[in-house]
Structures are given as structure tokens and as C-alpha cells.
Design an enzyme around this catalytic site. Sequence first.
Site, PDB file in Angstrom:
ATOM      1  N   ASP A   1      -2.636  -8.190  11.590  1.00  0.00           N
ATOM      2  CA  ASP A   1      -3.977  -8.587  11.175  1.00  0.00           C
ATOM      3  C   ASP A   1      -4.539  -9.761  11.971  1.00  0.00           C
ATOM      4  O   ASP A   1      -5.734 -10.044  11.898  1.00  0.00           O
ATOM      5  CB  ASP A   1      -3.970  -8.942   9.678  1.00  0.00           C
ATOM      6  CG  ASP A   1      -3.623  -7.736   8.833  1.00  0.00           C
ATOM      7  OD1 ASP A   1      -4.172  -6.665   9.108  1.00  0.00           O
ATOM      8  OD2 ASP A   1      -2.786  -7.854   7.928  1.00  0.00           O
TER       9      ASP A   1
ATOM     10  N   HIS B   1       5.404 -12.493   7.747  1.00  0.00           N
ATOM     11  CA  HIS B   1       5.646 -11.116   7.300  1.00  0.00           C
ATOM     12  C   HIS B   1       6.861 -11.084   6.389  1.00  0.00           C
ATOM     13  O   HIS B   1       7.788 -11.882   6.561  1.00  0.00           O
ATOM     14  CB  HIS B   1       5.889 -10.190   8.501  1.00  0.00           C
ATOM     15  CG  HIS B   1       5.660  -8.752   8.155  1.00  0.00           C
ATOM     16  ND1 HIS B   1       6.647  -7.956   7.641  1.00  0.00           N
ATOM     17  CD2 HIS B   1       4.537  -8.004   8.218  1.00  0.00           C
ATOM     18  CE1 HIS B   1       6.139  -6.762   7.417  1.00  0.00           C
ATOM     19  NE2 HIS B   1       4.865  -6.751   7.751  1.00  0.00           N
TER      20      HIS B   1
ATOM     21  N   SER C   1       0.829  -1.219   0.000  1.00  0.00           N
ATOM     22  CA  SER C   1       0.000   0.000   0.000  1.00  0.00           C
ATOM     23  C   SER C   1       0.861   1.268   0.000  1.00  0.00           C
ATOM     24  O   SER C   1       0.641   2.176  -0.809  1.00  0.00           O
ATOM     25  CB  SER C   1      -0.969  -0.001   1.180  1.00  0.00           C
ATOM     26  OG  SER C   1      -0.289  -0.219   2.390  1.00  0.00           O
TER      27      SER C   1
ATOM     28  N   ARG D   1       2.448  -4.348  16.755  1.00  0.00           N
ATOM     29  CA  ARG D   1       1.072  -3.874  16.534  1.00  0.00           C
ATOM     30  C   ARG D   1       0.090  -4.956  16.990  1.00  0.00           C
ATOM     31  O   ARG D   1      -0.991  -4.659  17.486  1.00  0.00           O
ATOM     32  CB  ARG D   1       0.862  -3.539  15.048  1.00  0.00           C
ATOM     33  CG  ARG D   1       1.820  -2.471  14.530  1.00  0.00           C
ATOM     34  CD  ARG D   1       1.714  -2.294  13.027  1.00  0.00           C
ATOM     35  NE  ARG D   1       2.052  -3.512  12.302  1.00  0.00           N
ATOM     36  CZ  ARG D   1       1.910  -3.690  10.992  1.00  0.00           C
ATOM     37  NH1 ARG D   1       1.434  -2.709  10.255  1.00  0.00           N
ATOM     38  NH2 ARG D   1       2.246  -4.820  10.418  1.00  0.00           N
TER      39      ARG D   1
ATOM     40  N   HIS E   1      -2.148  -8.792   1.984  1.00  0.00           N
ATOM     41  CA  HIS E   1      -1.788  -7.527   2.664  1.00  0.00           C
ATOM     42  C   HIS E   1      -2.949  -7.141   3.581  1.00  0.00           C
ATOM     43  O   HIS E   1      -3.309  -7.886   4.482  1.00  0.00           O
ATOM     44  CB  HIS E   1      -1.465  -6.499   1.573  1.00  0.00           C
ATOM     45  CG  HIS E   1      -0.898  -5.199   2.049  1.00  0.00           C
ATOM     46  ND1 HIS E   1      -0.231  -5.052   3.235  1.00  0.00           N
ATOM     47  CD2 HIS E   1      -0.899  -3.948   1.481  1.00  0.00           C
ATOM     48  CE1 HIS E   1       0.158  -3.786   3.371  1.00  0.00           C
ATOM     49  NE2 HIS E   1      -0.249  -3.093   2.322  1.00  0.00           N
TER      50      HIS E   1
HETATM   51  N1  HAX Z   1       0.869 -19.546   6.259  1.00  0.00           N
HETATM   52  C1  HAX Z   1       1.320 -20.475   5.392  1.00  0.00           C
HETATM   53  N2  HAX Z   1       2.415 -20.323   4.627  1.00  0.00           N
HETATM   54  C2  HAX Z   1       3.094 -19.169   4.779  1.00  0.00           C
HETATM   55  C3  HAX Z   1       2.713 -18.174   5.685  1.00  0.00           C
HETATM   56  C4  HAX Z   1       1.525 -18.386   6.436  1.00  0.00           C
HETATM   57  N3  HAX Z   1       1.039 -17.476   7.280  1.00  0.00           N
HETATM   58  N4  HAX Z   1       3.570 -17.147   5.613  1.00  0.00           N
HETATM   59  C5  HAX Z   1       4.492 -17.484   4.671  1.00  0.00           C
HETATM   60  N5  HAX Z   1       4.185 -18.714   4.169  1.00  0.00           N
HETATM   61  C6  HAX Z   1       4.841 -19.403   3.047  1.00  0.00           C
HETATM   62  C7  HAX Z   1       4.738 -18.542   1.812  1.00  0.00           C
HETATM   63  O1  HAX Z   1       3.473 -18.662   1.184  1.00  0.00           O
HETATM   64  C8  HAX Z   1       5.885 -19.047   0.995  1.00  0.00           C
HETATM   65  O2  HAX Z   1       5.473 -20.246   0.388  1.00  0.00           O
HETATM   66  P1  HAX Z   1       5.912 -20.619  -1.117  1.00  0.00           P
HETATM   67  O3  HAX Z   1       7.407 -20.754  -1.051  1.00  0.00           O
HETATM   68  O4  HAX Z   1       5.196 -21.885  -1.392  1.00  0.00           O
HETATM   69  O5  HAX Z   1       5.475 -19.462  -1.987  1.00  0.00           O
HETATM   70  C9  HAX Z   1       6.930 -19.378   2.044  1.00  0.00           C
HETATM   71  O6  HAX Z   1       6.226 -19.525   3.293  1.00  0.00           O
HETATM   72  C10 HAX Z   1       7.988 -18.282   2.210  1.00  0.00           C
HETATM   73  O7  HAX Z   1       7.320 -17.068   2.438  1.00  0.00           O
HETATM   74  P2  HAX Z   1       8.027 -15.896   3.292  1.00  0.00           P
HETATM   75  O8  HAX Z   1       9.281 -15.530   2.574  1.00  0.00           O
HETATM   76  O9  HAX Z   1       8.135 -16.281   4.714  1.00  0.00           O
HETATM   77  O10 HAX Z   1       6.921 -14.758   3.221  1.00  0.00           O
HETATM   78  P3  HAX Z   1       6.685 -13.689   2.075  1.00  0.00           P
HETATM   79  O11 HAX Z   1       7.585 -12.539   2.363  1.00  0.00           O
HETATM   80  O12 HAX Z   1       6.753 -14.290   0.727  1.00  0.00           O
HETATM   81  O13 HAX Z   1       5.164 -13.299   2.334  1.00  0.00           O
HETATM   82  C11 HAX Z   1       3.274 -12.753   3.658  1.00  0.00           C
HETATM   83  C12 HAX Z   1       4.779 -12.539   3.456  1.00  0.00           C
HETATM   84  C13 HAX Z   1       2.796 -11.803   4.725  1.00  0.00           C
HETATM   85  C14 HAX Z   1       2.556 -12.449   2.325  1.00  0.00           C
HETATM   86  C15 HAX Z   1       3.028 -14.233   4.067  1.00  0.00           C
HETATM   87  O14 HAX Z   1       3.635 -14.448   5.333  1.00  0.00           O
HETATM   88  C16 HAX Z   1       1.544 -14.586   4.150  1.00  0.00           C
HETATM   89  O15 HAX Z   1       0.966 -14.951   3.130  1.00  0.00           O
HETATM   90  N6  HAX Z   1       0.913 -14.468   5.353  1.00  0.00           N
HETATM   91  C17 HAX Z   1      -0.506 -14.698   5.507  1.00  0.00           C
HETATM   92  C18 HAX Z   1      -1.293 -13.478   5.023  1.00  0.00           C
HETATM   93  C19 HAX Z   1      -1.117 -12.301   5.958  1.00  0.00           C
HETATM   94  O16 HAX Z   1      -1.240 -12.419   7.169  1.00  0.00           O
HETATM   95  N7  HAX Z   1      -0.860 -11.137   5.385  1.00  0.00           N
HETATM   96  C20 HAX Z   1      -0.731  -9.885   6.150  1.00  0.00           C
HETATM   97  C21 HAX Z   1       0.713  -9.490   6.379  1.00  0.00           C
HETATM   98  C22 HAX Z   1       0.843  -8.199   7.132  1.00  0.00           C
HETATM   99  C23 HAX Z   1       0.356  -7.096   6.306  1.00  0.00           C
HETATM  100  O17 HAX Z   1       0.855  -6.735   5.255  1.00  0.00           O
HETATM  101  N8  HAX Z   1      -0.727  -6.532   6.707  1.00  0.00           N
HETATM  102  O18 HAX Z   1      -1.323  -5.660   5.939  1.00  0.00           O
END
Ligand code: HAX
Length: 435
Positions: free
Chosen positions: A372, A317, A240, A326, A270
Site C-alpha cells: 500500500d 506487515h 479480506s 508487490r 488492511h
Molecule cells: N507504524 C507505526 N507502528 C507500527 C507500524 C507502523 N507502520 N507497524 C507496526 N507498528 C506497531 C504496531 O501498531 C504494534 O504496536 P502496539 O504494540 O502498540 O499495538 C507494534 O508495532 C507491533 O506490531 P507488529 O506485530 O509489527 O504488526 P501487526 O502484525 O500487529 O500489524 C500491520 C501489522 C500491517 C497492521 C501494522 O504493521 C500496521 O498498522 N501498519 C500500518 C498500516 C498498513 O500499512 N496496513 C497495510 C498492511 C498490508 C495490507 O494488509 N494491505 O492490505
Amino acid sequence: MSLLKEKLQEKIAIERPRTEKLLKEYGNVKVDEVTIGQIIGGMRDIKSLVTDISYLDPYEGIRFRGLTIPEVLEKLPKVPGAEMPYVEGFYYFLLTGDLPTENEVNAIHEEFNSRKQVPDYVFKIIKSMPIDSHPMTMFATAIMSMQKDSIFAKKYHEGVKKTDYWQYYFEDALNLLAKLPEIAAFIYRLKYRNGDIIPPDPNLDFGGNFAHMMGIAKPYDDISRLYFILHSDHESGNVSAHTGHLVASALSDMYYAISAMLNGLAGPLHGLANEEVLRWLHGVYAQLGGKIPTEEEMKKFVNDTLDAGKVIPGFGHAVLRKTDPRYMAQREFCLKHLPDDPLFKYVDLLFKVVPDILLARGKAKNPWPNVDAQSGVIQWYYGVKEYDFYTVLFGIGRSLGVTANIVWARALGYPIERPKSLTTKMLEDIAFGKK
Ligand code: HAX
């Protein structure tokens, strides 16, 4: 000139030479190296943006203008009789880096009050949308519809000096922010309360007035203040904030930039994760008939979700490598105000079981909860049970940080953003040493 604008002008005069000197004298100094993994992997950790408004340490979490969340909540002037600080004072702090006096808080309150009248056409546009439109779509559309009132866009066409751009972005920022609580509450009441709209109360502060227009009694005013502050800024690289920055770097005005920012926030990885958390929790709740699960039962739900190829929303994250402060600030609020709430108990149980499971699976780099994971539970408890609205609340908060960053980006003369792409073949040539 308003008090806040004057203060900002003084600060800008101090900051501009620092940026100019870095660019002129040290422009070729190397900061980082970039790997193929980073180029393909979402530019993770590439140091390529500047902001002085917040800094995210992977292990400590966010600091706003150098202060941790507990420090912000303690040091900023509080609304009389409330636990939480004025959002108005917090915005002053984000913009200037100084803690405001009560007088300065009042001055911003007056500024917002004088700019908060939402044009009638905005309500008409929202009403004309299908009622099952996502509230984020309604919110972003409402903001876009006001673009015709952008002072920057008008001044730009008249011809103004580049060094003055920030002043018009600043005017647009205040004009827009002042209207967001009423627009958001309008969407909520239209969609979920049969259009029974509650008019604003000019005597209330930003958070208090929002709670009033939502039609929710105390302590929802404090929850709103806490939400807007916690969600305001998280450095510049998140989707964002980065979207807002990028769009405004083309000199698209604040309305274009903030509605684009909201569209980025609306993704489930996000800002929409807060909605996803509640949806997921309610799935568990329904399957168990509302009973508090045992640790083993909860572990099974988590594993089933992961086995189905889904993420556990609210955990992980891209930058953080410990529990999000937070999350902790909201957890403390829950422990004080709703310790026996079943959904809070679910979230607390998740906090206990999810990190070990994610660690054992060895994929997620950060197994800890993010902002979140906790936020929807508080909303639900106080009656906002329509979870597709939660990201709108995030959006109001994020607008504080992103507008402040955009004003500073124009003040410091940052150029249009334009990173370089390579082809896959070029990467292969680099990788296989055929440069
Ligand atoms: N559950 C399951 N698998 C997860 C995970 C979770 N909560 N968090 C990371 N992983 C997985 C990823 O999907 C990724 O898998 P692949 O290799 O198969 O693609 C692997 O672990 C490595 O990911 P990472 O490097 O640890 O995390 P990223 O930087 O790629 O992604 C995210 C960060 C926040 C998008 C990710 O942790 C996620 O999808 N979390 C769940 C959704 C979420 O809570 N989003 C909000 C984040 C905070 C925010 O921005 N708020 O607005």
C-alpha cells in the site's frame, strides 16, 4: 461445459484424494503448538488454513501458484502491445495452477464477456445511496444486491450433491468477477465525474476495459492489469481473504462472501492503508508547500506521526519480514514511467527513512514498506486523485484470489469454520499451571 470448468474438474479429481488421504490417515498428526500470546495476539502465525493458490514466505514475499511476481509478469500471456499480462489468463492460472495458452485466455475473455451485463437495478441502488457514501460501501452494497441471482443459492435449495457445490460457486464467481470492473468504474464516474458514465467495450480485455470505463488513457490499462494481479491473493489468513473463506464456509454464496470480504478490506490497517498513505503524504506535501523534503524534514514528519500515537501507513506487515515484492513491482513501474513525480520522490524518501526509525523505536516487527505504500502514488499520477477509491481497485484484485480459493474450498469439501474460544480465567489457569 466450458474449457476452464473442464480443466478445473480434471484438477479437482487429482486434488481431492490428496486431501482425503491427509484427513483420513494423518488427521491426528500435529503441525503446530499455540501460545497464549498467539491466542490473544490475533492468532498470528498459527498454521490453521490451507491454500495451494498462493504462499507467503516472510522473507521472499508472495508466490502465486509457485511463481514469484516477476515470474508471473514474465510468463503469463500478454495483451498485444502491453507490458502486463491478461487478468483473464492470470485468473486461469490461479484457478488451475497451469499457465494458459492464448486460446485458453481467449476462452475466459469470452466467458467474462458473456456474463458481464450488470443488471440495471444495481446502478439504481448505487445511485440511490448518499453520494458521500464511501466507494467501498457502494461497491459492497452493489455486490450484495446481486445475491438474489446466486446460482449456488438456487441450486442448494433445489438440492444438489455436496461434491457438486464447487460448480455453482464457480458459476457465481465468473458471473460476479465479470461485472466488477463496470460496477467499480460506474461508482467512480458517478461520484467523481458528474455521473458521466462510459459504457464498456466488449473488444477490450478485463484491464483494458476497466481503464476505458474509467476514462483514462494508456498506460492506465497496464496499471489496472498490474494492480489486479498484485492485489489478488496473499495466502488465506489476511483479513479480506479469511473473511471471504469464513463466510463461504457456512455455504453463504459468493455474493455474500465477497461483499463481506470487501468490508474487511475496508479497514485502515488492511486495504484502506493505500488511501491513508496518500492522505498522509498530502499532509506532508501541503505543510511543505510541495517542496521535496530533506531527509531530516521527512524524519521529523515520521517521528511526529509516531509521537501522536499513529501508525505510518504502508509500512509493516503481520507476516512479511522484508520489503513487499508487490511494493517493488510498483516501484519499478514508477521508476520507468514517473521517476520525476514529486509524490513518488516522497515515497522513495520514506522508503529511505522509515525503516530505521521504526527499527530504532523497537515496536514494529517489520519496518519495511508493504503493497500500500506505493500504489496510491501511481493512481494519483494518472489522474485518480480521489484516494478513497483506491481500496475499490484493491477489492477487484482481491476478488480474483478469494473467489478462486472459495471454489477450491468447496471442491475439496472443507467444512464450516469453527475455532474454539477460551475464557480469560481458563488462560490464567493454564498460565499459572492450574490446568
Ligand atoms: N507504524 C507505526 N507502528 C507500527 C507500524 C507502523 N507502520 N507497524 C507496526 N507498528 C506497531 C504496531 O501498531 C504494534 O504496536 P502496539 O504494540 O502498540 O499495538 C507494534 O508495532 C507491533 O506490531 P507488529 O506485530 O509489527 O504488526 P501487526 O502484525 O500487529 O500489524 C500491520 C501489522 C500491517 C497492521 C501494522 O504493521 C500496521 O498498522 N501498519 C500500518 C498500516 C498498513 O500499512 N496496513 C497495510 C498492511 C498490508 C495490507 O494488509 N494491505 O492490505
